[in-house]
Structures are given as C-alpha cells and as structure tokens.
Design an enzyme around this catalytic site. Structure first.
Site, PDB file in Angstrom:
ATOM      1  N   PHE A  22       0.854  -1.189   0.000  1.00 29.42           N
ATOM      2  CA  PHE A  22       0.000   0.000   0.000  1.00 29.42           C
ATOM      3  C   PHE A  22       0.890   1.240   0.000  1.00 29.42           C
ATOM      4  CE2 PHE A  22      -2.984   3.132   1.670  1.00 29.42           C
ATOM      5  CZ  PHE A  22      -4.106   2.853   0.902  1.00 29.42           C
ATOM      6  N   ALA A  57       1.052  -1.396   5.961  1.00 29.17           N
ATOM      7  CA  ALA A  57       1.880  -1.163   7.148  1.00 29.17           C
ATOM      8  C   ALA A  57       1.355  -1.916   8.368  1.00 29.17           C
ATOM      9  CB  ALA A  57       1.963   0.332   7.443  1.00 29.17           C
ATOM     10  N   VAL A  82       2.382   5.572   5.795  1.00 24.45           N
ATOM     11  CA  VAL A  82       1.020   5.828   6.253  1.00 24.45           C
ATOM     12  C   VAL A  82       0.811   7.335   6.149  1.00 24.45           C
ATOM     13  CG1 VAL A  82      -0.659   5.520   8.100  1.00 24.45           C
ATOM     14  CG2 VAL A  82       1.240   3.900   7.883  1.00 24.45           C
ATOM     15  N   ILE A  83      -0.146   7.726   5.315  1.00 26.42           N
ATOM     16  CA  ILE A  83      -0.411   9.147   5.076  1.00 26.42           C
ATOM     17  C   ILE A  83      -1.750   9.505   5.714  1.00 26.42           C
ATOM     18  CG2 ILE A  83      -0.760  10.920   3.312  1.00 26.42           C
ATOM     19  CD1 ILE A  83       0.960   9.107   1.432  1.00 26.42           C
ATOM     20  N   GLY A  86      -8.687  11.791   6.153  1.00 24.55           N
ATOM     21  CA  GLY A  86      -9.740  12.517   6.848  1.00 24.55           C
ATOM     22  C   GLY A  86     -10.375  11.759   7.999  1.00 24.55           C
ATOM     23  N   HIS A  89      -8.271   6.518  10.891  1.00 25.33           N
ATOM     24  CA  HIS A  89      -7.569   5.333  10.390  1.00 25.33           C
ATOM     25  C   HIS A  89      -6.048   5.488  10.494  1.00 25.33           C
ATOM     26  CE1 HIS A  89      -7.231   1.667   8.034  1.00 25.33           C
ATOM     27  NE2 HIS A  89      -6.374   2.277   7.242  1.00 25.33           N
ATOM     28  N   ARG A 128      10.619  12.440   2.042  1.00 23.52           N
ATOM     29  CA  ARG A 128      11.342  11.508   2.912  1.00 23.52           C
ATOM     30  C   ARG A 128      11.716  10.209   2.213  1.00 23.52           C
ATOM     31  NH1 ARG A 128       8.605  15.081   5.314  1.00 23.52           N
ATOM     32  NH2 ARG A 128       9.060  15.836   7.401  1.00 23.52           N
TER      33      ARG A 128
END
Length: 157
Positions: A22, A57, A82-83, A86, A89, A128
């Site tokens: 993902f 993740a 992991v972004i 809204g 989660h 990053r």
C-alpha cells in the site's frame, strides 16, 4: 573506559526487508534506498537479503515477528508509508505498526529498523523517500546494520 559503538558494514549479515505494498509509489523509493545502503555501504551480499512484501503497514509486525522467530536473520528492516487522511484510520495503522514492530524487536531480541513514514500528506512522504529529506529507507537499513554490529560487540564484551 570501554566504548561500544556500531559500524554500518556487515558483509555477512542476513537481513530481511519487509515492505508494504500500500502506497507502493512511495515505498518502492524507500526500498531502493534501503537496498542501495545495504549493498553499497553495508557491503551485504545480495544472497543475504530476503525481501518480503505485505499488503500494508498494519501487517508489517506479524511478518516481522515470523521472520524474527525463524532465527534466520540478524536484522529486519520494515518499510512502509502511512499518510494522514480525513479519518482516524491513520492513528490506528501508524500506531499499531510502530508499537508492533517495537514489540517484535524487544521480544525477539533482534534489531527491527523502523522505516515506516508517517506523514501528513503525500508531499511529505515524497520528501522523505529520496528527495529533500533524504531517504528514510536507506537510513533504516543503516540503523539495522549498526545495531547488528553493536549487539555483536555487546555479546563479546
């Protein structure tokens, strides 16, 4: 006074790299950085690196634990992104990945390098993963190698 300090070359180290699929557009850059650091700086032989792909993740800790329990590896490098979105989660996934990987390291007594980006947006993740803020995959790989060497020194001291 005796000072123990790890180095990042470990040509005989056996390293498992676990990467989440993902957000693969970011994670593949982390992987490139990690593999480059392991091979070029750490001088780890290609045949001593195992790559394992997991869905996301959240799944990293379980596979890291299974790899650690196999006793085949000197260290594990966990990579993912992991972004924040809204919903809540983000907190659940980022928190469980971080906590779970830390537990694996402590319980299995093997270095588990945390190369999981937890960012507010895609731009921060891109920075990053090899642009402005360096490559956190490469940094995680070097941490893993340094910890392998440091643990070996402690065992000999």
């Amino acid at each position: 006074m005796k000072v123990l300090e790890g180095i990042v070359t470990a040509p005989n180290a056996k390293i498992a790299v676990v990467i989440a699929r993902f957000n693969s557009f970011i994670n593949e850059s982390l992987l490139e950085g990690a593999l480059d650091a392991l091979k070029r700086i750490g001088q780890v032989k290609d045949e001593n690196i195992t790559l394992v792909r997991v869905p996301g993740a959240y799944e990293l800790p379980l596979i890291a634990r299974r790899l650690a329990d196999s006793k085949k590896y000197d260290a594990i490098v966990a990579l993912g992104t992991v972004i924040r979105g809204g919903t809540a989660h983000f907190e659940y996934v980022a928190g469980e990945a971080s906590s779970g990987l830390g537990q694996v390291a402590m319980q299995a007594e093997i270095p588990v390098a945390f190369g999981v980006l937890t960012t507010e947006n895609i731009e921060q993740a891109i920075e990053r993963a090899g642009t402005k803020a360096g490559n956190k995959g490469a940094e995680a790989a070097l941490v893993a190698l340094e910890m392998v060497n440091l643990l070996a020194q402690i065992d000999k001291a």
